[in-house]
Motif scaffolding. Structure first.
Motif, PDB file in Angstrom:
ATOM      1  N   ILE A 164       0.804  -1.160  -0.199  1.00  0.00           N
ATOM      2  CA  ILE A 164       0.013  -0.133   0.148  1.00  0.00           C
ATOM      3  C   ILE A 164       1.018   1.350   0.025  1.00  0.00           C
ATOM      4  O   ILE A 164       1.725   1.428   0.885  1.00  0.00           O
ATOM      5  CB  ILE A 164      -1.059   0.065   1.323  1.00  0.00           C
ATOM      6  N   VAL A 165       0.746   2.051  -0.979  1.00  0.00           N
ATOM      7  CA  VAL A 165       1.449   3.301  -1.052  1.00  0.00           C
ATOM      8  C   VAL A 165       0.583   4.779  -1.044  1.00  0.00           C
ATOM      9  O   VAL A 165       1.063   5.702  -1.513  1.00  0.00           O
ATOM     10  CB  VAL A 165       2.285   3.250  -2.467  1.00  0.00           C
ATOM     11  N   GLY A 166      -0.891   4.623  -0.886  1.00  0.00           N
ATOM     12  CA  GLY A 166      -1.676   5.773  -0.798  1.00  0.00           C
ATOM     13  C   GLY A 166      -2.807   5.528  -0.040  1.00  0.00           C
ATOM     14  O   GLY A 166      -3.615   4.376  -0.083  1.00  0.00           O
ATOM     15  N   VAL A 167      -3.263   6.102   1.057  1.00  0.00           N
ATOM     16  CA  VAL A 167      -4.328   5.916   1.764  1.00  0.00           C
ATOM     17  C   VAL A 167      -4.969   7.351   2.058  1.00  0.00           C
ATOM     18  O   VAL A 167      -4.539   8.414   1.872  1.00  0.00           O
ATOM     19  CB  VAL A 167      -3.818   5.501   3.227  1.00  0.00           C
ATOM     20  N   ARG A 168      -6.223   7.140   2.550  1.00  0.00           N
ATOM     21  CA  ARG A 168      -7.137   8.492   2.809  1.00  0.00           C
ATOM     22  C   ARG A 168      -7.979   7.945   4.075  1.00  0.00           C
ATOM     23  O   ARG A 168      -8.416   6.792   4.177  1.00  0.00           O
ATOM     24  CB  ARG A 168      -7.876   8.765   1.745  1.00  0.00           C
ATOM     25  N   GLN A 169      -8.036   8.763   5.070  1.00  0.00           N
ATOM     26  CA  GLN A 169      -8.976   8.782   6.139  1.00  0.00           C
ATOM     27  C   GLN A 169      -9.709  10.050   6.609  1.00  0.00           C
ATOM     28  O   GLN A 169      -8.925  10.569   7.261  1.00  0.00           O
ATOM     29  CB  GLN A 169      -7.942   8.137   7.350  1.00  0.00           C
ATOM     30  N   GLY A 170     -10.678  10.198   6.389  1.00  0.00           N
ATOM     31  CA  GLY A 170     -11.453  11.295   6.821  1.00  0.00           C
ATOM     32  C   GLY A 170     -10.748  12.602   5.978  1.00  0.00           C
ATOM     33  O   GLY A 170     -10.601  12.426   4.922  1.00  0.00           O
ATOM     34  N   HIS A 171     -10.146  13.297   6.884  1.00  0.00           N
ATOM     35  CA  HIS A 171      -9.518  14.923   6.271  1.00  0.00           C
ATOM     36  C   HIS A 171      -7.935  14.525   6.227  1.00  0.00           C
ATOM     37  O   HIS A 171      -7.398  15.550   5.845  1.00  0.00           O
ATOM     38  CB  HIS A 171      -9.833  15.846   7.506  1.00  0.00           C
ATOM     39  N   LEU A 172      -7.594  13.324   6.415  1.00  0.00           N
ATOM     40  CA  LEU A 172      -6.454  13.132   5.861  1.00  0.00           C
ATOM     41  C   LEU A 172      -5.817  12.180   4.883  1.00  0.00           C
ATOM     42  O   LEU A 172      -6.567  11.336   4.521  1.00  0.00           O
ATOM     43  CB  LEU A 172      -5.388  12.355   7.132  1.00  0.00           C
ATOM     44  N   MET A 173      -4.675  12.504   4.052  1.00  0.00           N
ATOM     45  CA  MET A 173      -4.264  11.648   3.002  1.00  0.00           C
ATOM     46  C   MET A 173      -3.009  11.400   2.918  1.00  0.00           C
ATOM     47  O   MET A 173      -2.122  12.335   3.435  1.00  0.00           O
ATOM     48  CB  MET A 173      -4.731  12.495   1.713  1.00  0.00           C
ATOM     49  N   ALA A 174      -2.460  10.298   2.400  1.00  0.00           N
ATOM     50  CA  ALA A 174      -0.946  10.192   2.554  1.00  0.00           C
ATOM     51  C   ALA A 174      -0.506   9.383   1.188  1.00  0.00           C
ATOM     52  O   ALA A 174      -1.265   8.520   0.737  1.00  0.00           O
ATOM     53  CB  ALA A 174      -0.374   9.863   3.632  1.00  0.00           C
ATOM     54  N   THR A 175       0.492   9.900   0.713  1.00  0.00           N
ATOM     55  CA  THR A 175       1.194   8.766  -0.658  1.00  0.00           C
ATOM     56  C   THR A 175       2.593   8.567   0.044  1.00  0.00           C
ATOM     57  O   THR A 175       3.580   9.621   0.417  1.00  0.00           O
ATOM     58  CB  THR A 175       1.269   9.468  -1.689  1.00  0.00           C
ATOM     59  N   SER A 176       3.243   7.325  -0.483  1.00  0.00           N
ATOM     60  CA  SER A 176       4.570   7.188  -0.308  1.00  0.00           C
ATOM     61  C   SER A 176       5.458   7.670  -1.206  1.00  0.00           C
ATOM     62  O   SER A 176       6.709   7.738  -1.101  1.00  0.00           O
ATOM     63  CB  SER A 176       4.961   5.620  -0.492  1.00  0.00           C
ATOM     64  N   LEU A 194     -10.802  17.661  -1.266  1.00  0.00           N
ATOM     65  CA  LEU A 194     -10.981  17.241   0.377  1.00  0.00           C
ATOM     66  C   LEU A 194     -10.953  18.448   1.121  1.00  0.00           C
ATOM     67  O   LEU A 194     -12.002  18.486   2.113  1.00  0.00           O
ATOM     68  CB  LEU A 194      -9.867  16.213   0.748  1.00  0.00           C
ATOM     69  N   VAL A 195     -10.252  19.324   1.063  1.00  0.00           N
ATOM     70  CA  VAL A 195     -10.229  20.457   1.707  1.00  0.00           C
ATOM     71  C   VAL A 195     -11.556  21.230   1.583  1.00  0.00           C
ATOM     72  O   VAL A 195     -11.932  21.805   2.507  1.00  0.00           O
ATOM     73  CB  VAL A 195      -8.829  21.341   1.357  1.00  0.00           C
ATOM     74  N   ARG A 196     -11.794  21.354   0.341  1.00  0.00           N
ATOM     75  CA  ARG A 196     -13.037  22.315  -0.131  1.00  0.00           C
ATOM     76  C   ARG A 196     -14.340  21.639   0.628  1.00  0.00           C
ATOM     77  O   ARG A 196     -15.187  22.437   0.923  1.00  0.00           O
ATOM     78  CB  ARG A 196     -13.313  22.434  -1.609  1.00  0.00           C
ATOM     79  N   ARG A 197     -14.280  20.296   0.562  1.00  0.00           N
ATOM     80  CA  ARG A 197     -15.394  19.701   1.004  1.00  0.00           C
ATOM     81  C   ARG A 197     -15.528  19.947   2.671  1.00  0.00           C
ATOM     82  O   ARG A 197     -16.735  19.554   3.176  1.00  0.00           O
ATOM     83  CB  ARG A 197     -15.222  17.998   0.813  1.00  0.00           C
TER      84      ARG A 197
END
Length: 198
Positions: A164-176, A194-197
């Protein structure tokens, strides 16, 4: 109203992230001080060296304000070392390694190997029609995700296939990987949306 998205400007590809965000139609600012952090609607934590970034955040009196804002719902997007900073748990971390936290994931630091093991791959990313050309530089990968975490991308080929190299949880996102490299702003646009939502 135009959103203001900051880039944590302690180390790493700050200019490249600012450029990508600006091309997505937001006001993009460098964040080095608590007052700048307080003024943003979202924050990118770029690549760099995760332990150094935590030390610098502490020196600039940013570490605790960062933790508080993320805990209070500030949308944040971590890339490479930024993914490590947002992770709740780190494997192969430096002794006593601290994070900002918030993402219910375990990451493995330098999982793909040393600088010489850096590589590029076209990845399928959830929500995007065409593959993203991903650049991995001394990158982490996600060892495990909590129940509320959505997997956005996995390595498709080679010895790390399925990681896994990309994730999202609620207001947080991350990529390797480093989406700021190469001029494709679709991952940044996902974060802006995501910020606009928010």
């Amino acid at each position: 109203m135009t959103q203001t998205i900051g880039v944590l400007a302690l180390q790493g590809d700050v200019r490249e992230h600012l450029r990508a965000l600006a091309s997505c139609g937001v006001d993009a600012i460098a964040v080095r001080r608590p007052a700048e952090l307080a003024a943003v609607d979202g924050l990118v934590l770029p690549g760099g060296e995760s332990t150094t970034m935590v030390k610098l955040a502490r020196i600039f009196d940013l570490l605790e304000p960062l933790r508080e804002r993320v805990k209070d719902g500030l949308p944040a997007f971590g890339t490479c070392a930024g993914m490590i900073l947002l992770a709740d748990r780190v494997e192969d971390g430096a002794p006593g390694q601290e994070t900002v936290g918030g993402l219910d994931i375990t990451v493995r630091r330098n999982a793909f190997g040393r600088q010489v093991d850096s590589f590029e791959e076209d990845l399928h990313v959830e929500g995007l029609d065409d593959p993203v050309h991903a650049v991995f530089i001394r990158a982490p990968w996600v060892e495990e995700v909590g129940p509320g975490v959505e997997t956005l991308a996995r390595v498709a080929a080679g010895p790390a296939a399925g990681r896994i190299v990309g994730v999202r949880q609620g207001h947080l996102m991350a990529t390797s990987f480093h989406p700021e490299v190469g001029g494709d702003t679709r991952i940044h646009q996902m974060f802006v949306d995501l910020v606009r939502r928010g």
